[in-house]
Design a protein around this motif. Structure first.
Motif: not given
Length: 375
Positions: A85-101
């Motif tokens: 019942d525990t979740a982990i969300v990694e901001m870098a993987d969705v809203s991170g610098l590496a995601r900038l087009p």
């Protein structure tokens, strides 16, 4: 049987923590003469930033694929992690610098909305505890996008939803949290955070981290003012002003939104992640732990991943050796930290460029040439 646990963090810009661990294991296993009485296990770690999800998956979490809004509004393929019942969300993987087009920075328009969409997906899946790693973000929007994705209404003077990014917060006229996701107050929400910056002011999110995300001097001034305006409205809505709380400025203000609007709590990143990975269980029977990160320096001693791992390893009675790209710590500093030796790629590679480009090759060499003497 001698048990070795290889538990490095990423080498930023070069290798993921998983790639580092695999290279070190290959080197140890290839050492001459080979030791049949040595068992090498890998457990990559992270401090809440890039690589946190991978570390969780390596430790047994299920990777749950998702599609969400990237920092500039495009849809990206990402994931979150789940164990029971525990979740982990990694901001870098969705809203991170590496995601900038095209890696083009977007200081005024980058949004945290996708992170909120992953949080909402985890809430919809029924988790009871949610851990949010917020390192490596591309945005300075105060967490406004995250709140919008969770149902909050942020409107301009015409009653329309404000646009993406910290630049749009100057248009904000009304904020309504009554429409937030119905389960957001039912879960334990914990944020992995390793900075103590307030939201605004000379040490705030915009001034301290805005330039790293591409903001000019003038844009920093606008972003700081917009974040203050956002904080004013959120204080009016909640009856409390938390803009000056330690960590409010983390991830462009996402720390502020989670604490002030969602009732979350901030915890030191490496401690939180190691708890999630049940790291102490993995130390059972281990005699040597190999830690590592790209640069070992004074910042490392302030609680980054290698030191957090070292502390637990020493408490469990294991010895610790470090590998890194560059070592800036003196032998006395390493000893005080509990690390008996450190080996750096820079001692082998002819140039810094070669260190980065061929990091896996040099890590294998370091492991084969130096680590067997500690086993």
């Amino acid at each position: 049987m001698t048990r070795v646990l290889v538990a490095p963090d990423k080498f930023k810009g070069s290798l993921t923590a998983t790639e580092v661990a695999r290279a070190l294991r290959r080197g140890l296993n290839a050492a001459a003469p080979p030791r049949q009485d040595v068992e090498v296990r890998c457990l990559p770690v992270a401090d809440g930033g890039e690589g946190t999800l991978d570390a969780a998956v390596a430790a047994g979490y299920e990777r749950v694929p998702a599609r969400a809004t990237g920092p500039t509004g495009e849809q990206v393929d990402t994931a979150w992690g789940r164990l029971d019942d525990t979740a982990i969300v990694e901001m870098a993987d969705v809203s991170g610098l590496a995601r900038l087009p095209g890696q083009e920075l977007a200081p005024m328009t980058a949004t945290s909305r996708g992170t909120g969409e992953l949080v909402a997906a985890a809430l919809d899946a029924g988790v009871r505890r949610l851990v949010l790693g917020i390192g490596g973000s591309a945005c300075t929007d105060g967490g406004a996008g995250l709140l919008q994705a969770l149902g909050a209404r942020l409107r301009d003077r015409q009653g329309e939803d404000v646009g993406h990014g910290g630049g749009a917060l100057g248009d904000l006229a009304a904020l309504d949290l009554s429409t937030l996701h119905p389960r957001v107050r039912e879960v334990e929400l914990v944020v992995a955070c390793d900075v103590d910056n307030p939201l605004t002011g000379p040490h705030g999110a915009a001034v301290t981290y805005g330039p790293q995300k591409g903001a000019s001097g003038g844009q920093v001034t606008v972003l700081d003012a917009n974040l203050a305006h956002f904080a004013d409205l959120l204080a009016d809505e909640t009856g409390k002003d938390l803009r000056d709380s330690a960590g409010a400025g983390a991830a462009g203000g996402v720390g502020f939104a989670v604490v002030a609007a969602l009732g979350g709590v901030l915890r030191p990143g490496i401690q939180l992640v190691l708890d999630l990975l049940d790291f102490q269980r993995h130390l059972e029977g281990v005699e040597l732990v190999v830690v590592g990160e790209g640069t070992l320096d004074a910042q490392s001693l302030r609680g980054k991943a290698p030191i957090g791992v070292t502390r637990l390893a020493r408490e469990a009675g294991a010895r610790v050796v470090a590998v890194c790209g560059v070592n800036e710590l003196a032998a006395r500093e390493l000893e005080r930290a509990g690390i008996e030796a450190a080996y750096a790629i820079s001692d082998l590679a002819p140039t810094p460029e070669a260190s980065m480009r061929d990091a896996a090759f040099y890590l294998e060499r370091l492991a084969a040439e130096h680590l067997p003497r500690h086993v």
